[in-house]
Write a protein that holds these residues in place. Structure first.
Motif, mmCIF file in Angstrom:
data_model
loop_
_atom_site.group_PDB
_atom_site.id
_atom_site.type_symbol
_atom_site.label_atom_id
_atom_site.label_comp_id
_atom_site.label_asym_id
_atom_site.label_seq_id
_atom_site.Cartn_x
_atom_site.Cartn_y
_atom_site.Cartn_z
ATOM 1 N N GLY A 1 0.872 -1.069 0.039
ATOM 2 C CA GLY A 1 0.160 0.089 0.084
ATOM 3 C C GLY A 1 0.826 1.126 -0.068
ATOM 4 O O GLY A 1 0.522 2.250 -0.678
ATOM 5 N N LEU A 2 1.896 1.300 0.850
ATOM 6 C CA LEU A 2 2.836 2.275 0.761
ATOM 7 C C LEU A 2 3.564 2.698 -0.637
ATOM 8 O O LEU A 2 3.591 3.773 -0.927
ATOM 9 N N ARG B 1 1.567 12.661 -8.785
ATOM 10 C CA ARG B 1 0.806 13.958 -8.868
ATOM 11 C C ARG B 1 1.635 14.986 -8.516
ATOM 12 O O ARG B 1 1.333 16.075 -9.266
ATOM 13 N N GLN C 1 -4.626 12.107 -11.104
ATOM 14 C CA GLN C 1 -5.298 11.679 -9.783
ATOM 15 C C GLN C 1 -5.792 10.164 -9.952
ATOM 16 O O GLN C 1 -6.540 9.886 -9.035
ATOM 17 N N GLN D 1 1.002 4.249 -2.544
ATOM 18 C CA GLN D 1 0.759 5.912 -2.284
ATOM 19 C C GLN D 1 2.183 6.703 -2.611
ATOM 20 O O GLN D 1 1.877 7.869 -3.164
ATOM 21 N N GLU D 2 3.160 6.326 -2.366
ATOM 22 C CA GLU D 2 4.216 7.008 -2.536
ATOM 23 C C GLU D 2 4.382 7.199 -4.220
ATOM 24 O O GLU D 2 4.888 8.411 -4.694
ATOM 25 N N THR E 1 -0.097 -2.215 -7.991
ATOM 26 C CA THR E 1 0.228 -2.159 -6.479
ATOM 27 C C THR E 1 1.125 -3.317 -5.971
ATOM 28 O O THR E 1 2.178 -3.227 -5.689
ATOM 29 N N GLU F 1 1.946 7.290 -6.445
ATOM 30 C CA GLU F 1 0.941 8.014 -7.058
ATOM 31 C C GLU F 1 1.344 9.433 -6.447
ATOM 32 O O GLU F 1 0.881 10.423 -7.348
ATOM 33 N N GLY F 2 1.880 9.554 -5.167
ATOM 34 C CA GLY F 2 2.237 10.890 -4.830
ATOM 35 C C GLY F 2 3.314 11.647 -5.715
ATOM 36 O O GLY F 2 3.334 12.860 -6.289
ATOM 37 N N SER G 1 -6.103 6.617 -9.649
ATOM 38 C CA SER G 1 -5.682 5.319 -8.708
ATOM 39 C C SER G 1 -4.849 4.526 -9.414
ATOM 40 O O SER G 1 -5.226 4.019 -10.651
#
Length: 538
Positions: A74-75, A85, A234, A78-79, A242, A81-82, A236
Protein backbone atom coordinates in the motif's frame (compact mmCIF):
# COMPACT_ATOMS: atom_id res chain seq x y z
CA UNK A 1 34.80 -46.63 16.67
CA UNK A 2 36.40 -43.79 18.60
CA UNK A 3 37.73 -42.41 15.29
CA UNK A 4 34.21 -42.39 13.87
CA UNK A 5 32.81 -40.48 16.87
CA UNK A 6 35.64 -37.96 16.64
CA UNK A 7 34.98 -37.34 12.94
CA UNK A 8 31.28 -36.82 13.60
CA UNK A 9 32.09 -34.33 16.33
CA UNK A 10 34.42 -32.37 14.04
CA UNK A 11 31.83 -32.31 11.23
CA UNK A 12 29.17 -31.13 13.67
CA UNK A 13 31.35 -28.34 14.98
CA UNK A 14 32.16 -27.21 11.46
CA UNK A 15 28.55 -27.27 10.30
CA UNK A 16 26.97 -25.69 13.35
CA UNK A 17 28.09 -22.08 12.79
CA UNK A 18 26.75 -22.01 9.23
CA UNK A 19 23.42 -23.44 10.26
CA UNK A 20 22.98 -21.07 13.15
CA UNK A 21 24.02 -18.10 11.02
CA UNK A 22 21.37 -18.90 8.41
CA UNK A 23 18.59 -19.41 10.95
CA UNK A 24 19.43 -16.44 13.10
CA UNK A 25 20.07 -13.76 10.44
CA UNK A 26 18.98 -10.50 12.05
CA UNK A 27 16.11 -8.41 10.74
CA UNK A 28 17.41 -5.33 12.56
CA UNK A 29 17.87 -3.24 9.41
CA UNK A 30 14.42 -4.09 8.16
CA UNK A 31 12.86 -3.30 11.55
CA UNK A 32 14.52 0.12 11.58
CA UNK A 33 13.44 0.77 7.99
CA UNK A 34 9.88 -0.38 8.70
CA UNK A 35 9.41 1.91 11.70
CA UNK A 36 10.94 4.74 9.67
CA UNK A 37 8.03 4.36 7.27
CA UNK A 38 5.58 4.94 10.11
CA UNK A 39 4.66 1.36 11.01
CA UNK A 40 4.88 -0.29 14.44
CA UNK A 41 7.12 -3.26 15.28
CA UNK A 42 4.19 -5.42 16.34
CA UNK A 43 4.56 -8.79 14.64
CA UNK A 44 7.87 -7.88 12.96
CA UNK A 45 10.35 -10.80 13.15
CA UNK A 46 13.66 -10.40 14.96
CA UNK A 47 15.31 -12.87 12.60
CA UNK A 48 14.52 -14.26 9.18
CA UNK A 49 11.54 -16.56 8.82
CA UNK A 50 10.34 -18.85 6.05
CA UNK A 51 8.75 -16.93 3.19
CA UNK A 52 6.25 -19.53 2.06
CA UNK A 53 3.40 -17.26 3.15
CA UNK A 54 4.38 -14.33 0.85
CA UNK A 55 2.00 -13.39 -1.96
CA UNK A 56 3.90 -10.64 -3.78
CA UNK A 57 7.58 -11.13 -2.94
CA UNK A 58 9.57 -14.22 -3.97
CA UNK A 59 9.16 -17.04 -1.50
CA UNK A 60 12.24 -17.84 0.59
CA UNK A 61 13.93 -16.59 3.75
CA UNK A 62 12.45 -13.21 4.58
CA UNK A 63 12.02 -10.59 7.29
CA UNK A 64 8.48 -9.72 6.18
CA UNK A 65 5.21 -11.20 7.33
CA UNK A 66 2.13 -11.22 5.13
CA UNK A 67 0.79 -8.21 7.06
CA UNK A 68 4.02 -6.30 6.50
CA UNK A 69 3.90 -7.19 2.82
CA UNK A 70 0.39 -5.70 2.57
CA UNK A 71 1.42 -2.53 4.43
CA UNK A 72 4.48 -1.98 2.27
CA UNK A 73 2.50 -2.70 -0.92
CA UNK A 74 0.00 0.00 0.00
CA UNK A 75 2.84 2.37 0.83
CA UNK A 76 4.58 1.76 -2.49
CA UNK A 77 1.37 2.63 -4.36
CA UNK A 78 0.82 5.77 -2.26
CA UNK A 79 4.37 6.98 -2.81
CA UNK A 80 4.22 6.35 -6.55
CA UNK A 81 0.87 8.09 -6.85
CA UNK A 82 2.37 10.98 -4.91
CA UNK A 83 5.26 11.23 -7.36
CA UNK A 84 2.85 11.14 -10.31
CA UNK A 85 0.75 13.92 -8.77
CA UNK A 86 3.84 16.00 -8.04
CA UNK A 87 5.00 15.62 -11.62
CA UNK A 88 1.51 16.60 -12.77
CA UNK A 89 1.45 19.65 -10.52
CA UNK A 90 4.83 20.70 -11.89
CA UNK A 91 3.51 20.54 -15.44
CA UNK A 92 0.27 22.26 -14.43
CA UNK A 93 2.32 25.09 -12.98
CA UNK A 94 4.11 25.44 -16.31
CA UNK A 95 0.79 25.65 -18.17
CA UNK A 96 -0.53 28.16 -15.63
CA UNK A 97 2.57 30.31 -16.09
CA UNK A 98 2.14 30.22 -19.87
CA UNK A 99 -1.51 31.14 -19.42
CA UNK A 100 -0.64 34.03 -17.11
CA UNK A 101 2.12 35.29 -19.40
CA UNK A 102 0.01 35.27 -22.55
CA UNK A 103 -3.06 36.69 -20.81
CA UNK A 104 -0.99 39.57 -19.44
CA UNK A 105 0.43 40.26 -22.88
CA UNK A 106 -2.90 40.09 -24.68
CA UNK A 107 -4.91 42.12 -22.16
CA UNK A 108 -2.21 44.80 -22.12
CA UNK A 109 -2.32 44.91 -25.92
CA UNK A 110 -6.11 45.22 -25.80
CA UNK A 111 -5.92 47.90 -23.10
CA UNK A 112 -3.32 49.96 -24.96
CA UNK A 113 -5.47 49.88 -28.08
CA UNK A 114 -8.53 51.01 -26.13
CA UNK A 115 -6.61 53.82 -24.42
CA UNK A 116 -5.43 55.15 -27.78
CA UNK A 117 -9.02 55.65 -28.92
CA UNK A 118 -9.28 59.19 -27.59
CA UNK A 119 -6.01 60.32 -29.15
CA UNK A 120 -6.81 58.83 -32.54
CA UNK A 121 -10.53 59.61 -32.73
CA UNK A 122 -10.58 63.02 -31.05
CA UNK A 123 -10.39 64.74 -34.49
CA UNK A 124 -13.87 63.37 -35.11
CA UNK A 125 -15.10 65.97 -32.63
CA UNK A 126 -18.67 65.47 -31.39
CA UNK A 127 -18.97 62.28 -33.41
CA UNK A 128 -16.47 60.71 -31.00
CA UNK A 129 -17.28 62.55 -27.77
CA UNK A 130 -21.04 62.01 -28.08
CA UNK A 131 -20.63 58.36 -29.04
CA UNK A 132 -17.74 57.35 -26.78
CA UNK A 133 -19.92 54.65 -25.26
CA UNK A 134 -20.34 52.99 -28.66
CA UNK A 135 -16.57 52.64 -29.05
CA UNK A 136 -16.17 51.52 -25.44
CA UNK A 137 -18.81 48.84 -25.98
CA UNK A 138 -16.91 47.57 -29.01
CA UNK A 139 -13.86 46.97 -26.82
CA UNK A 140 -16.08 45.53 -24.10
CA UNK A 141 -17.48 43.01 -26.56
CA UNK A 142 -13.99 42.04 -27.69
CA UNK A 143 -12.86 41.66 -24.10
CA UNK A 144 -15.85 39.50 -23.16
CA UNK A 145 -15.38 37.35 -26.25
CA UNK A 146 -11.75 36.73 -25.29
CA UNK A 147 -12.90 35.87 -21.76
CA UNK A 148 -15.19 33.20 -23.17
CA UNK A 149 -18.62 34.85 -23.24
CA UNK A 150 -21.20 33.54 -25.69
CA UNK A 151 -20.90 36.35 -28.20
CA UNK A 152 -21.05 36.06 -31.98
CA UNK A 153 -18.11 38.28 -32.83
CA UNK A 154 -19.04 38.54 -36.51
CA UNK A 155 -22.54 39.81 -35.68
CA UNK A 156 -21.27 42.15 -32.96
CA UNK A 157 -18.79 43.80 -35.32
CA UNK A 158 -21.48 44.17 -38.00
CA UNK A 159 -23.76 45.76 -35.41
CA UNK A 160 -21.00 48.18 -34.43
CA UNK A 161 -20.52 49.38 -38.01
CA UNK A 162 -24.28 49.72 -38.51
CA UNK A 163 -24.61 51.90 -35.40
CA UNK A 164 -21.56 53.94 -36.39
CA UNK A 165 -23.08 54.48 -39.84
CA UNK A 166 -26.34 55.70 -38.32
CA UNK A 167 -24.57 58.15 -36.05
CA UNK A 168 -22.12 59.39 -38.67
CA UNK A 169 -24.97 59.96 -41.12
CA UNK A 170 -26.98 61.74 -38.43
CA UNK A 171 -24.00 63.93 -37.48
CA UNK A 172 -23.54 64.96 -41.11
CA UNK A 173 -27.21 65.83 -41.57
CA UNK A 174 -28.37 69.42 -40.85
CA UNK A 175 -29.86 69.72 -37.38
CA UNK A 176 -33.21 70.94 -38.69
CA UNK A 177 -33.75 67.66 -40.53
CA UNK A 178 -35.66 65.13 -38.47
CA UNK A 179 -34.32 61.58 -38.87
CA UNK A 180 -36.73 58.99 -37.53
CA UNK A 181 -35.63 55.66 -36.09
CA UNK A 182 -37.12 53.87 -39.09
CA UNK A 183 -35.19 56.09 -41.46
CA UNK A 184 -31.90 55.56 -39.62
CA UNK A 185 -32.58 51.82 -39.65
CA UNK A 186 -32.98 52.03 -43.42
CA UNK A 187 -29.66 53.89 -43.62
CA UNK A 188 -27.95 51.22 -41.54
CA UNK A 189 -29.21 48.53 -43.90
CA UNK A 190 -27.18 50.08 -46.69
CA UNK A 191 -23.98 49.00 -44.93
CA UNK A 192 -23.47 45.86 -46.99
CA UNK A 193 -24.75 47.08 -50.35
CA UNK A 194 -23.32 50.63 -50.53
CA UNK A 195 -20.16 49.98 -48.43
CA UNK A 196 -20.10 53.55 -47.04
CA UNK A 197 -16.92 52.87 -45.04
CA UNK A 198 -15.10 51.35 -47.98
CA UNK A 199 -13.28 48.07 -47.42
CA UNK A 200 -12.38 48.85 -43.80
CA UNK A 201 -15.25 47.00 -42.02
CA UNK A 202 -14.79 43.81 -44.02
CA UNK A 203 -10.99 43.87 -43.78
CA UNK A 204 -10.95 44.81 -40.10
CA UNK A 205 -13.59 42.17 -39.26
CA UNK A 206 -11.56 39.40 -40.91
CA UNK A 207 -8.36 40.36 -39.10
CA UNK A 208 -9.90 41.08 -35.70
CA UNK A 209 -11.91 37.85 -35.67
CA UNK A 210 -8.82 35.87 -36.63
CA UNK A 211 -6.76 37.50 -33.87
CA UNK A 212 -9.38 37.00 -31.15
CA UNK A 213 -10.43 33.52 -32.24
CA UNK A 214 -6.85 32.26 -32.16
CA UNK A 215 -6.09 34.04 -28.87
CA UNK A 216 -9.17 32.69 -27.15
CA UNK A 217 -8.67 29.17 -28.51
CA UNK A 218 -5.02 29.20 -27.45
CA UNK A 219 -5.96 30.16 -23.90
CA UNK A 220 -8.65 27.48 -23.87
CA UNK A 221 -6.06 24.96 -25.04
CA UNK A 222 -3.84 25.86 -22.09
CA UNK A 223 -6.76 25.49 -19.68
CA UNK A 224 -7.89 22.15 -21.11
CA UNK A 225 -4.33 20.77 -21.09
CA UNK A 226 -3.87 21.73 -17.46
CA UNK A 227 -7.22 20.18 -16.49
CA UNK A 228 -6.41 16.93 -18.32
CA UNK A 229 -3.08 16.65 -16.49
CA UNK A 230 -4.80 17.26 -13.16
CA UNK A 231 -7.50 14.65 -13.72
CA UNK A 232 -5.23 11.96 -15.16
CA UNK A 233 -2.62 12.48 -12.44
CA UNK A 234 -5.27 11.76 -9.81
CA UNK A 235 -6.23 8.37 -11.26
CA UNK A 236 -5.53 5.63 -8.71
CA UNK A 237 -3.17 2.80 -9.57
CA UNK A 238 -4.68 -0.64 -10.22
CA UNK A 239 -4.28 -3.55 -7.81
CA UNK A 240 -2.01 -5.36 -10.29
CA UNK A 241 0.24 -2.32 -10.33
CA UNK A 242 0.34 -2.17 -6.53
CA UNK A 243 1.63 -5.76 -6.42
CA UNK A 244 4.25 -5.03 -9.06
CA UNK A 245 5.43 -1.90 -7.25
CA UNK A 246 5.78 -3.81 -3.98
CA UNK A 247 7.92 -6.41 -5.70
CA UNK A 248 9.98 -3.68 -7.37
CA UNK A 249 10.53 -1.34 -4.43
CA UNK A 250 10.22 -3.14 -1.09
CA UNK A 251 10.71 -6.87 -1.68
CA UNK A 252 14.52 -6.34 -1.76
CA UNK A 253 14.25 -4.98 1.80
CA UNK A 254 12.40 -8.12 2.88
CA UNK A 255 15.16 -10.26 1.39
CA UNK A 256 17.97 -8.31 3.06
CA UNK A 257 18.98 -6.63 -0.22
CA UNK A 258 18.02 -3.10 0.69
CA UNK A 259 21.10 -1.60 -0.94
CA UNK A 260 20.44 -3.31 -4.28
CA UNK A 261 18.53 -1.09 -6.73
CA UNK A 262 16.08 -2.49 -9.31
CA UNK A 263 17.38 -3.20 -12.80
CA UNK A 264 16.47 -0.34 -15.15
CA UNK A 265 14.63 -2.54 -17.68
CA UNK A 266 12.74 -4.21 -14.84
CA UNK A 267 11.65 -0.82 -13.51
CA UNK A 268 10.66 0.28 -17.04
CA UNK A 269 8.35 -2.71 -17.48
CA UNK A 270 6.69 -2.10 -14.12
CA UNK A 271 6.14 1.61 -14.79
CA UNK A 272 5.03 1.09 -18.40
CA UNK A 273 2.49 -1.42 -17.13
CA UNK A 274 1.28 0.83 -14.31
CA UNK A 275 1.03 3.85 -16.63
CA UNK A 276 -0.17 2.04 -19.74
CA UNK A 277 -3.49 3.90 -19.90
CA UNK A 278 -1.77 7.23 -19.34
CA UNK A 279 0.64 6.51 -22.20
CA UNK A 280 -2.35 6.17 -24.55
CA UNK A 281 -2.74 9.94 -24.20
CA UNK A 282 0.54 10.42 -26.04
CA UNK A 283 -0.62 10.60 -29.70
CA UNK A 284 -3.48 13.04 -29.09
CA UNK A 285 -1.41 14.97 -26.53
CA UNK A 286 1.40 15.50 -29.05
CA UNK A 287 -1.15 16.50 -31.69
CA UNK A 288 -2.64 19.08 -29.33
CA UNK A 289 0.77 20.49 -28.38
CA UNK A 290 1.82 20.70 -32.04
CA UNK A 291 -1.41 22.48 -32.94
CA UNK A 292 -0.99 24.93 -30.06
CA UNK A 293 2.52 25.69 -31.31
CA UNK A 294 1.06 26.38 -34.76
CA UNK A 295 -1.52 28.71 -33.22
CA UNK A 296 1.18 30.52 -31.25
CA UNK A 297 3.24 30.92 -34.42
CA UNK A 298 0.21 32.38 -36.20
CA UNK A 299 0.21 35.29 -33.75
CA UNK A 300 3.22 36.77 -35.57
CA UNK A 301 1.97 35.97 -39.08
CA UNK A 302 1.26 39.14 -41.04
CA UNK A 303 -0.78 40.99 -40.10
CA UNK A 304 0.51 40.15 -36.65
CA UNK A 305 -1.71 40.14 -33.59
CA UNK A 306 -0.15 43.27 -32.09
CA UNK A 307 -0.63 45.23 -35.33
CA UNK A 308 -4.27 44.13 -35.64
CA UNK A 309 -5.21 45.17 -32.10
CA UNK A 310 -3.18 48.37 -32.06
CA UNK A 311 -4.60 49.56 -35.38
CA UNK A 312 -8.30 49.23 -34.48
CA UNK A 313 -8.70 52.96 -33.65
CA UNK A 314 -6.83 53.90 -36.85
CA UNK A 315 -9.07 51.68 -38.98
CA UNK A 316 -12.18 53.24 -37.43
CA UNK A 317 -10.78 56.70 -38.16
CA UNK A 318 -10.00 55.70 -41.76
CA UNK A 319 -13.53 54.36 -42.22
CA UNK A 320 -15.18 57.55 -40.97
CA UNK A 321 -12.76 59.63 -43.06
CA UNK A 322 -13.70 57.63 -46.16
CA UNK A 323 -17.42 58.08 -45.50
CA UNK A 324 -17.12 61.83 -44.94
CA UNK A 325 -15.10 62.19 -48.12
CA UNK A 326 -17.85 60.37 -50.04
CA UNK A 327 -20.86 61.52 -48.06
CA UNK A 328 -22.52 63.28 -51.03
CA UNK A 329 -22.49 60.12 -53.14
CA UNK A 330 -23.67 57.97 -50.25
CA UNK A 331 -26.43 60.43 -49.29
CA UNK A 332 -27.75 60.54 -52.84
CA UNK A 333 -27.97 56.75 -52.95
CA UNK A 334 -29.65 56.69 -49.53
CA UNK A 335 -32.26 59.14 -50.79
CA UNK A 336 -32.90 56.86 -53.74
CA UNK A 337 -33.47 53.88 -51.47
CA UNK A 338 -34.91 55.36 -48.27
CA UNK A 339 -36.45 58.54 -49.62
CA UNK A 340 -35.98 62.08 -48.36
CA UNK A 341 -35.72 62.27 -44.57
CA UNK A 342 -37.37 65.68 -44.17
CA UNK A 343 -38.94 68.55 -46.03
CA UNK A 344 -38.02 69.03 -49.71
CA UNK A 345 -34.56 70.49 -50.06
CA UNK A 346 -33.54 70.19 -46.40
CA UNK A 347 -31.48 67.11 -47.08
CA UNK A 348 -29.87 68.32 -50.27
CA UNK A 349 -26.30 67.51 -51.18
CA UNK A 350 -25.36 71.17 -50.69
CA UNK A 351 -26.26 70.99 -47.02
CA UNK A 352 -24.18 67.84 -46.64
CA UNK A 353 -21.29 69.51 -48.41
CA UNK A 354 -21.28 72.36 -45.90
CA UNK A 355 -21.39 69.91 -42.96
CA UNK A 356 -18.60 67.82 -44.47
CA UNK A 357 -16.33 70.81 -44.95
CA UNK A 358 -16.85 72.00 -41.40
CA UNK A 359 -15.85 68.62 -39.97
CA UNK A 360 -13.44 67.23 -42.57
CA UNK A 361 -10.66 64.89 -41.54
CA UNK A 362 -7.14 64.39 -42.68
CA UNK A 363 -5.57 60.99 -43.34
CA UNK A 364 -4.00 59.35 -40.28
CA UNK A 365 -0.99 57.12 -40.75
CA UNK A 366 -0.53 54.21 -38.36
CA UNK A 367 3.00 53.81 -37.02
CA UNK A 368 3.47 50.68 -34.90
CA UNK A 369 5.68 50.79 -31.83
CA UNK A 370 9.24 49.69 -32.68
CA UNK A 371 9.30 47.43 -29.61
CA UNK A 372 5.86 45.85 -30.11
CA UNK A 373 7.04 43.39 -32.73
CA UNK A 374 10.02 42.35 -30.63
CA UNK A 375 7.85 41.69 -27.59
CA UNK A 376 5.49 39.52 -29.64
CA UNK A 377 8.42 37.62 -31.12
CA UNK A 378 9.76 36.90 -27.63
CA UNK A 379 6.29 35.85 -26.45
CA UNK A 380 5.80 33.42 -29.35
CA UNK A 381 9.31 31.99 -28.96
CA UNK A 382 8.84 31.39 -25.23
CA UNK A 383 5.41 29.79 -25.68
CA UNK A 384 6.62 27.49 -28.46
CA UNK A 385 9.76 26.44 -26.62
CA UNK A 386 7.98 25.52 -23.40
CA UNK A 387 5.17 23.72 -25.21
CA UNK A 388 7.68 21.72 -27.23
CA UNK A 389 9.31 20.49 -24.00
CA UNK A 390 5.96 18.99 -22.93
CA UNK A 391 5.27 16.94 -26.06
CA UNK A 392 6.45 13.57 -24.71
CA UNK A 393 5.32 13.99 -21.13
CA UNK A 394 3.17 10.87 -20.93
CA UNK A 395 5.72 8.45 -22.40
CA UNK A 396 8.59 10.07 -20.51
CA UNK A 397 6.81 9.79 -17.16
CA UNK A 398 7.90 6.13 -16.57
CA UNK A 399 11.48 7.13 -17.47
CA UNK A 400 11.36 10.00 -14.98
CA UNK A 401 10.06 7.77 -12.19
CA UNK A 402 12.68 5.07 -12.85
CA UNK A 403 15.48 7.63 -12.91
CA UNK A 404 15.21 7.72 -9.10
CA UNK A 405 14.49 4.05 -8.44
CA UNK A 406 16.57 2.05 -10.88
CA UNK A 407 20.25 1.15 -10.96
CA UNK A 408 22.69 2.85 -13.31
CA UNK A 409 23.20 1.32 -16.74
CA UNK A 410 26.65 0.03 -15.75
CA UNK A 411 25.17 -1.98 -12.83
CA UNK A 412 22.81 -4.21 -14.78
CA UNK A 413 24.51 -7.42 -13.61
CA UNK A 414 24.20 -6.53 -9.91
CA UNK A 415 20.65 -5.20 -9.65
CA UNK A 416 17.33 -6.45 -8.29
CA UNK A 417 15.48 -8.31 -11.05
CA UNK A 418 12.38 -9.12 -9.02
CA UNK A 419 13.75 -12.42 -7.73
CA UNK A 420 17.34 -11.88 -6.72
CA UNK A 421 20.46 -9.85 -7.40
CA UNK A 422 21.19 -10.59 -11.05
CA UNK A 423 20.67 -9.33 -14.62
CA UNK A 424 17.08 -8.76 -15.79
CA UNK A 425 16.54 -10.78 -18.96
CA UNK A 426 13.07 -9.86 -20.40
CA UNK A 427 12.89 -7.10 -22.99
CA UNK A 428 11.27 -3.72 -22.40
CA UNK A 429 7.63 -3.36 -23.41
CA UNK A 430 6.34 -0.65 -25.71
CA UNK A 431 4.15 2.28 -24.61
CA UNK A 432 0.39 2.12 -24.23
CA UNK A 433 -2.16 -0.42 -23.07
CA UNK A 434 -2.09 -2.61 -26.18
CA UNK A 435 1.65 -3.18 -25.84
CA UNK A 436 1.30 -4.64 -22.33
CA UNK A 437 -0.27 -7.92 -23.44
CA UNK A 438 3.01 -9.75 -22.74
CA UNK A 439 4.30 -7.57 -19.89
CA UNK A 440 5.99 -10.02 -17.49
CA UNK A 441 5.61 -7.71 -14.48
CA UNK A 442 2.10 -6.24 -14.58
CA UNK A 443 -0.85 -8.46 -15.43
CA UNK A 444 -3.27 -6.14 -17.27
CA UNK A 445 -6.50 -6.78 -19.11
CA UNK A 446 -5.87 -4.73 -22.24
CA UNK A 447 -9.56 -4.95 -23.17
CA UNK A 448 -10.57 -2.86 -20.15
CA UNK A 449 -9.13 0.66 -20.42
CA UNK A 450 -9.65 3.22 -17.66
CA UNK A 451 -12.70 5.20 -18.81
CA UNK A 452 -11.72 8.38 -16.99
CA UNK A 453 -8.54 8.52 -19.07
CA UNK A 454 -10.46 7.67 -22.27
CA UNK A 455 -12.70 10.67 -21.58
CA UNK A 456 -9.66 12.90 -21.28
CA UNK A 457 -8.34 11.55 -24.59
CA UNK A 458 -11.62 12.70 -26.15
CA UNK A 459 -11.22 16.11 -24.52
CA UNK A 460 -7.81 16.48 -26.15
CA UNK A 461 -9.17 15.47 -29.55
CA UNK A 462 -12.00 17.98 -29.32
CA UNK A 463 -9.63 20.76 -28.30
CA UNK A 464 -7.22 19.94 -31.14
CA UNK A 465 -10.06 20.18 -33.67
CA UNK A 466 -11.14 23.54 -32.29
CA UNK A 467 -7.62 24.88 -32.49
CA UNK A 468 -7.40 23.72 -36.10
CA UNK A 469 -10.66 25.54 -36.82
CA UNK A 470 -9.19 28.64 -35.21
CA UNK A 471 -6.15 28.41 -37.50
CA UNK A 472 -8.56 28.55 -40.44
CA UNK A 473 -10.11 31.70 -39.00
CA UNK A 474 -13.35 29.96 -38.04
CA UNK A 475 -15.07 31.09 -34.87
CA UNK A 476 -14.72 28.43 -32.18
CA UNK A 477 -17.95 27.59 -30.39
CA UNK A 478 -17.54 25.77 -27.07
CA UNK A 479 -21.26 25.60 -26.43
CA UNK A 480 -21.68 21.90 -27.24
CA UNK A 481 -18.61 20.62 -25.40
CA UNK A 482 -20.63 18.40 -23.08
CA UNK A 483 -22.36 16.76 -26.06
CA UNK A 484 -19.05 16.19 -27.85
CA UNK A 485 -17.82 13.95 -25.06
CA UNK A 486 -21.09 12.09 -24.64
CA UNK A 487 -21.89 13.46 -21.23
CA UNK A 488 -18.58 12.66 -19.64
CA UNK A 489 -18.71 15.76 -17.47
CA UNK A 490 -15.52 17.33 -18.68
CA UNK A 491 -15.43 20.06 -16.07
CA UNK A 492 -13.91 22.59 -18.45
CA UNK A 493 -15.90 25.40 -16.84
CA UNK A 494 -13.71 26.86 -14.12
CA UNK A 495 -15.35 27.87 -10.86
CA UNK A 496 -18.74 27.28 -12.41
CA UNK A 497 -18.38 30.32 -14.67
CA UNK A 498 -19.97 29.08 -17.88
CA UNK A 499 -21.94 31.52 -19.97
CA UNK A 500 -24.79 29.73 -21.76
CA UNK A 501 -23.05 26.36 -21.49
CA UNK A 502 -19.87 27.77 -22.99
CA UNK A 503 -16.81 26.89 -20.89
CA UNK A 504 -15.18 29.81 -19.14
CA UNK A 505 -11.52 30.46 -19.82
CA UNK A 506 -10.63 31.99 -16.49
CA UNK A 507 -10.95 31.30 -12.83
CA UNK A 508 -12.67 34.68 -12.50
CA UNK A 509 -16.00 35.60 -14.03
CA UNK A 510 -16.18 37.73 -17.18
CA UNK A 511 -17.55 41.22 -16.98
CA UNK A 512 -21.31 41.34 -16.67
CA UNK A 513 -21.97 44.92 -17.71
CA UNK A 514 -24.58 45.33 -20.49
CA UNK A 515 -23.16 45.08 -23.98
CA UNK A 516 -24.75 47.14 -26.67
CA UNK A 517 -25.66 45.24 -29.79
CA UNK A 518 -24.99 41.82 -28.29
CA UNK A 519 -25.90 39.23 -30.86
CA UNK A 520 -27.59 35.90 -30.44
CA UNK A 521 -25.03 33.21 -29.60
CA UNK A 522 -24.75 31.49 -32.66
CA UNK A 523 9.53 14.93 -22.50
CA UNK A 524 12.83 14.57 -23.95
CA UNK A 525 15.82 15.86 -21.99
CA UNK A 526 14.30 19.26 -21.06
CA UNK A 527 11.33 17.50 -19.47
CA UNK A 528 13.25 14.67 -17.81
CA UNK A 529 15.66 17.01 -16.01
CA UNK A 530 13.06 18.84 -13.85
CA UNK A 531 11.36 15.52 -13.11
CA UNK A 532 14.64 14.05 -11.94
CA UNK A 533 15.33 17.04 -9.70
CA UNK A 534 11.82 16.78 -8.30
CA UNK A 535 12.13 13.10 -7.55
CA UNK A 536 15.57 13.40 -6.01
CA UNK A 537 14.12 15.82 -3.48
CA UNK A 538 11.92 13.05 -2.10
Amino acid sequence: MRLCVLLCAVVGLCAAPGSVSGADRSCGDLRQFYTGKGFTLEGVPLTEISGEHLRMCPQGPTCCTIAMEGNLAGLSAQETEGLIREAGRSLQATFNNLHRSFDTYFTELHGQSERSLQEVLSPLGPLYSQNARLFAELYGDLRQYYRGSALNLDENLSEFWSQLLERTFKASTPTEVNLSEDYLECVAKQQETLRPFGDVPRDMKTKVIRAFVTARSFVQGLVVSSEVIKKVSQVSLAEECTKALMKLVYCPHCRGLASVQPCSNYCSNVMKGCLANQADLDPVWQELIDTMIQVASSFSTEPSMDVVLSSIPIRIYEAVHYLQENMDTFTAKVYQTCGSPGEPGTGSPNAHEQKKKSGSLTAFEYKPSPTAGLRLEIQVSDLSSKLRDMRQYWVQLPVALCSKLAAESNSQDNCWNGMTKARYLPGVMGDGLANQINNPEVDLDITKPIMKIRQQIMELKIMSNRLKDALEGNDVDFQDASEDISGSGSGMCLSGQCARSRPGLYAYAPETKPVGGAATPGIGVPLLLPFTVLLLQR
